[in-house]
Design a protein around this motif. Structure first.
Motif, PDB file in Angstrom:
ATOM      1  N   LYS A  95       8.554   4.582  -4.751  1.00 17.54           N
ATOM      2  CA  LYS A  95       8.743   3.763  -4.007  1.00 17.54           C
ATOM      3  C   LYS A  95       9.488   3.569  -3.047  1.00 17.54           C
ATOM      4  N   TYR A 101       4.881   2.944  -0.768  1.00 19.34           N
ATOM      5  CA  TYR A 101       4.308   3.285  -1.433  1.00 19.34           C
ATOM      6  C   TYR A 101       4.474   4.641  -1.100  1.00 19.34           C
ATOM      7  N   SER A 114       4.014  -1.602   1.909  1.00 13.11           N
ATOM      8  CA  SER A 114       3.956  -2.735   0.803  1.00 13.11           C
ATOM      9  C   SER A 114       4.577  -4.077   1.596  1.00 13.11           C
ATOM     10  N   GLN A 120       2.793  -6.313  -3.638  1.00 13.95           N
ATOM     11  CA  GLN A 120       3.865  -5.476  -4.615  1.00 13.95           C
ATOM     12  C   GLN A 120       3.124  -6.242  -6.410  1.00 13.95           C
TER      13      GLN A 120
END
Length: 141
Positions: A95, A101, A114, A120
């Protein structure tokens, strides 16, 4: 392993089940509050996946399904559905600070954005489940 999962093919289904385990039952899905993630926007990917995605002009999205021994990342290209099969012992997740990600398996990778709390939360659930269920010994494979 990258597979075309568009059709109900017993060989492919058996290969996925051997690698990742059978899908969760409905009772297990409710207990886990779902096994899938919201729609993920693909920002970048490995060459093999990119060659499939550039065949059409649609926005590239994927989703992730949890399995007992791994995950399936599904995406569409043209009228076909493809799945990247990743067992937990080959799964790596990075991340960045910018909410991106990156999911790896061997020479395959997919970078996803994300941008919501739900995404998340799903990745937190994924990492927690992997920590509890990943094999610890070579004999467990």
């Amino acid at each position: 392993m990258l597979l075309n999962v568009s059709y109900n093919n017993k060989e492919i289904t058996n290969k996925i089940d051997r690698e990742l385990g059978k899908p969760f039952t409905m009772k297990e899905r409710f207990a886990m509050n779902g096994i899938g993630c919201p729609k993920l926007f693909i920002m970048d990917c490995s060459k093999e996946i990119k060659n499939l995605l550039i065949l059409d002009n649609n926005t590239n999205y994927c989703n992730i399904e949890l399995r007992p021994k791994g995950i399936i990342i599904r995406f569409r290209s043209l009228l076909e559905t493809y799945g990247l099969i990743i067992p937990y012992y080959k799964f790596t997740l990075y991340k960045t600070d910018f909410g991106v990600y990156t999911l790896y398996r061997d020479n395959y990778f997919i970078k996803v954005k994300s941008d919501t709390k739900a995404i998340q939360k799903f990745f937190t659930k994924l990492l927690g489940y992997r920590a509890d269920n990943a094999p610890t010994n070579i004999e467990d494979l």
